[in-house]
Write a protein that holds these residues in place. Sequence first.
Motif, PDB file in Angstrom:
ATOM      1  N   GLU A  19       0.788  -1.228   0.000  1.00  0.00           N
ATOM      2  CA  GLU A  19       0.000   0.000   0.000  1.00  0.00           C
ATOM      3  C   GLU A  19       0.826   1.287   0.000  1.00  0.00           C
ATOM      4  O   GLU A  19       0.483   2.243  -0.698  1.00  0.00           O
ATOM      5  CB  GLU A  19      -0.961   0.007   1.204  1.00  0.00           C
ATOM      6  CG  GLU A  19      -2.197  -0.881   1.013  1.00  0.00           C
ATOM      7  CD  GLU A  19      -1.891  -2.377   1.087  1.00  0.00           C
ATOM      8  OE1 GLU A  19      -1.041  -2.769   1.915  1.00  0.00           O
ATOM      9  OE2 GLU A  19      -2.488  -3.150   0.313  1.00  0.00           O
ATOM     10  N   HIS A  51       7.456 -11.495   6.418  1.00  0.00           N
ATOM     11  CA  HIS A  51       6.233 -11.543   5.587  1.00  0.00           C
ATOM     12  C   HIS A  51       6.491 -10.633   4.385  1.00  0.00           C
ATOM     13  O   HIS A  51       6.664  -9.422   4.536  1.00  0.00           O
ATOM     14  CB  HIS A  51       5.047 -11.053   6.411  1.00  0.00           C
ATOM     15  CG  HIS A  51       3.816 -10.775   5.603  1.00  0.00           C
ATOM     16  ND1 HIS A  51       2.943 -11.763   5.212  1.00  0.00           N
ATOM     17  CD2 HIS A  51       3.307  -9.609   5.113  1.00  0.00           C
ATOM     18  CE1 HIS A  51       1.954 -11.223   4.515  1.00  0.00           C
ATOM     19  NE2 HIS A  51       2.145  -9.920   4.438  1.00  0.00           N
ATOM     20  N   HIS A  53       6.060  -8.878   0.648  1.00  0.00           N
ATOM     21  CA  HIS A  53       5.446  -8.352  -0.584  1.00  0.00           C
ATOM     22  C   HIS A  53       6.596  -7.781  -1.394  1.00  0.00           C
ATOM     23  O   HIS A  53       7.491  -7.159  -0.830  1.00  0.00           O
ATOM     24  CB  HIS A  53       4.492  -7.194  -0.290  1.00  0.00           C
ATOM     25  CG  HIS A  53       3.245  -7.559   0.433  1.00  0.00           C
ATOM     26  ND1 HIS A  53       2.008  -7.575  -0.169  1.00  0.00           N
ATOM     27  CD2 HIS A  53       3.028  -7.878   1.726  1.00  0.00           C
ATOM     28  CE1 HIS A  53       1.078  -7.888   0.709  1.00  0.00           C
ATOM     29  NE2 HIS A  53       1.661  -8.078   1.888  1.00  0.00           N
ATOM     30  N   SER A  86       3.415 -13.261   0.892  1.00  0.00           N
ATOM     31  CA  SER A  86       2.021 -12.819   0.932  1.00  0.00           C
ATOM     32  C   SER A  86       1.257 -13.412  -0.242  1.00  0.00           C
ATOM     33  O   SER A  86       1.706 -13.316  -1.391  1.00  0.00           O
ATOM     34  CB  SER A  86       1.951 -11.297   0.824  1.00  0.00           C
ATOM     35  OG  SER A  86       0.617 -10.897   0.549  1.00  0.00           O
ATOM     36  N   GLY A  88      -1.868 -12.347  -0.264  1.00  0.00           N
ATOM     37  CA  GLY A  88      -2.875 -11.289  -0.306  1.00  0.00           C
ATOM     38  C   GLY A  88      -2.565 -10.308  -1.419  1.00  0.00           C
ATOM     39  O   GLY A  88      -3.462  -9.780  -2.080  1.00  0.00           O
ATOM     40  N   GLY A  89      -1.261 -10.084  -1.613  1.00  0.00           N
ATOM     41  CA  GLY A  89      -0.843  -9.159  -2.660  1.00  0.00           C
ATOM     42  C   GLY A  89      -1.422  -7.769  -2.458  1.00  0.00           C
ATOM     43  O   GLY A  89      -1.505  -7.268  -1.338  1.00  0.00           O
ATOM     44  N   SER A 110       0.928 -16.261   3.764  1.00  0.00           N
ATOM     45  CA  SER A 110      -0.257 -15.740   4.440  1.00  0.00           C
ATOM     46  C   SER A 110      -1.484 -16.274   3.726  1.00  0.00           C
ATOM     47  O   SER A 110      -1.441 -16.589   2.521  1.00  0.00           O
ATOM     48  CB  SER A 110      -0.242 -14.209   4.416  1.00  0.00           C
ATOM     49  OG  SER A 110      -0.180 -13.736   3.083  1.00  0.00           O
ATOM     50  N   PHE A 118     -11.394  -2.386   2.992  1.00  0.00           N
ATOM     51  CA  PHE A 118      -9.978  -2.088   3.214  1.00  0.00           C
ATOM     52  C   PHE A 118      -9.799  -0.616   2.879  1.00  0.00           C
ATOM     53  O   PHE A 118      -9.434  -0.266   1.759  1.00  0.00           O
ATOM     54  CB  PHE A 118      -9.175  -3.016   2.290  1.00  0.00           C
ATOM     55  CG  PHE A 118      -7.727  -3.173   2.625  1.00  0.00           C
ATOM     56  CD1 PHE A 118      -7.315  -4.018   3.647  1.00  0.00           C
ATOM     57  CD2 PHE A 118      -6.759  -2.485   1.901  1.00  0.00           C
ATOM     58  CE1 PHE A 118      -5.964  -4.168   3.943  1.00  0.00           C
ATOM     59  CE2 PHE A 118      -5.413  -2.637   2.191  1.00  0.00           C
ATOM     60  CZ  PHE A 118      -5.015  -3.475   3.215  1.00  0.00           C
ATOM     61  N   PHE A 123     -10.768  -5.917  -0.043  1.00  0.00           N
ATOM     62  CA  PHE A 123      -9.793  -7.012  -0.148  1.00  0.00           C
ATOM     63  C   PHE A 123     -10.626  -8.295  -0.272  1.00  0.00           C
ATOM     64  O   PHE A 123     -11.238  -8.755   0.678  1.00  0.00           O
ATOM     65  CB  PHE A 123      -8.903  -7.006   1.099  1.00  0.00           C
ATOM     66  CG  PHE A 123      -7.863  -8.092   1.156  1.00  0.00           C
ATOM     67  CD1 PHE A 123      -7.297  -8.642   0.002  1.00  0.00           C
ATOM     68  CD2 PHE A 123      -7.418  -8.560   2.385  1.00  0.00           C
ATOM     69  CE1 PHE A 123      -6.330  -9.631   0.074  1.00  0.00           C
ATOM     70  CE2 PHE A 123      -6.451  -9.550   2.475  1.00  0.00           C
ATOM     71  CZ  PHE A 123      -5.920 -10.090   1.318  1.00  0.00           C
ATOM     72  N   GLU A 232       4.741  -2.412   6.636  1.00  0.00           N
ATOM     73  CA  GLU A 232       3.469  -2.733   5.975  1.00  0.00           C
ATOM     74  C   GLU A 232       2.306  -2.214   6.824  1.00  0.00           C
ATOM     75  O   GLU A 232       1.271  -1.812   6.288  1.00  0.00           O
ATOM     76  CB  GLU A 232       3.329  -4.253   5.777  1.00  0.00           C
ATOM     77  CG  GLU A 232       1.950  -4.658   5.264  1.00  0.00           C
ATOM     78  CD  GLU A 232       1.874  -6.075   4.733  1.00  0.00           C
ATOM     79  OE1 GLU A 232       2.933  -6.701   4.500  1.00  0.00           O
ATOM     80  OE2 GLU A 232       0.737  -6.557   4.547  1.00  0.00           O
TER      81      GLU A 232
HETATM   82  N1  KMH Z   1      -2.219  -5.881   0.905  1.00  0.00           N
HETATM   83  C1  KMH Z   1      -3.477  -6.299   1.426  1.00  0.00           C
HETATM   84  C2  KMH Z   1      -4.561  -6.069   0.419  1.00  0.00           C
HETATM   85  C3  KMH Z   1      -1.533 -10.506   3.017  1.00  0.00           C
HETATM   86  O1  KMH Z   1      -0.398 -10.107   2.844  1.00  0.00           O
HETATM   87  O2  KMH Z   1      -1.815 -11.683   2.963  1.00  0.00           O
HETATM   88  C4  KMH Z   1      -3.490  -7.725   1.825  1.00  0.00           C
HETATM   89  C5  KMH Z   1      -2.417  -8.198   2.698  1.00  0.00           C
HETATM   90  C6  KMH Z   1      -2.635  -9.536   3.314  1.00  0.00           C
HETATM   91  O3  KMH Z   1      -1.397  -7.581   2.897  1.00  0.00           O
END
Ligand code: KMH
Length: 280
Positions: A19, A51, A53, A86, A88-89, A110, A118, A123, A232
Motif C-alpha cells: 500500500e 512476511h 510483498h 504474501s 494477499g498481494g 499468508s 480495506f 480485499f 506494511e
Molecule cells: N495488501 C493487502 C490487500 C496478506 O499479505 O496476505 C493484503 C495483505 C494480506 O497484505
Amino acid sequence: MSSNPSAATLITVAPTGAESEKSIVPALPVTLDELVTTAKECQAAGAAVVHVHIRDAEARPTLDRARLRDTVAALREGTDLIVQLSTGGAVTDSFEDRLTVLDAGPDACSLTCGTVNFGEDVFHNPYPFIRDLYARTQELGVVPEFELFDFGHIATLHRLLASLGAPHGGHVHCDLVMGVPGGMAGDAATLTQAVSALPEGATWSATGIGRTTLPVMFAALAAGGHLRVGMEDTVSFARGRPVTGNAELVERAATLAGLAQRPPMSPGDARALLGVSGRH
Ligand code: KMH
Ligand code: ZN
C-alpha cells in the motif's frame, strides 16, 4: 481459549506491504537489496519470520513469479528467517496470480480467511478461493498463516479446518490484523474476544495497523500472544515521527517482549513451533 502462552515471543516483520508508496515513504524497502538488508537487520533485532510483498522496477506491487523466486532465494541466502510470501498481494491482484505465489516455493504464506473492506477498497477473499489456496498449501507443503481481519474470518477458519483438515506442518498459527478501516477494531477488548474464538491449540500473533500498533502490541503481550510489526502496518514510530526503518520497529517489539519476560524466539525455535521443516 487458545492463548497457549509461550516462553518466547515470535516476532514477524512485514517490511514493505503493497500500500505505501516509495515516493511518500522513502525508508520503505522496495528493491531486492533493500529487502535483504532490512531482513538481515530485523533478524539481528529479534525477528524470526519475514512476511514478504515485492515491488517491480518502478516500486509498484507485483506478483511476478521470477521476481518472487529470486526474492525467496536471496532471503534464504542472506538470512535464517522463515520466508512467508504474501498471497494477499494488492487489492488489485487476481485470484489466479495470488494462487501462483506458492509456486515460488516459500517456507510459509499468508492466507486471509475472508473478504474485508480495506479503507476505500475491498480485499476480496471469497470462500472458494480460500479453499483452493489452502488445498494448494497442503499439496505443496507450504505452512499457512491464517490472517484474520474480522470475526467472520475466524468462523471461516473453523469451517476450513473442519472440511480440509490440518495445515502442512500440523500446527495452526493465526495473525490477528487489527485496526484496518473496515475490519475489527485494534484494542484490548477486541483482541481478547478474538483470541477466545480461535481454534483449540492454535497459536497467534497480532498486529495493529497505524495508530493501533502500540495498543495491540501491549494487549498481545499481556494475553500471551506473538507479535507482527513492520512498515506494511505502520509508517509512524510515534506521533509526528516517521519510521526510519523496519529494524527499529522490531527492536521496540523485542524490548517490550523482553520486559514481558518473553524474549524474541529464534528462527530455529519458530520453525519448530510453526511446523516449518526443511527448505524447498
Ligand atoms: N495488501 C493487502 C490487500 C496478506 O499479505 O496476505 C493484503 C495483505 C494480506 O497484505
Ligand atoms: Zn501482507
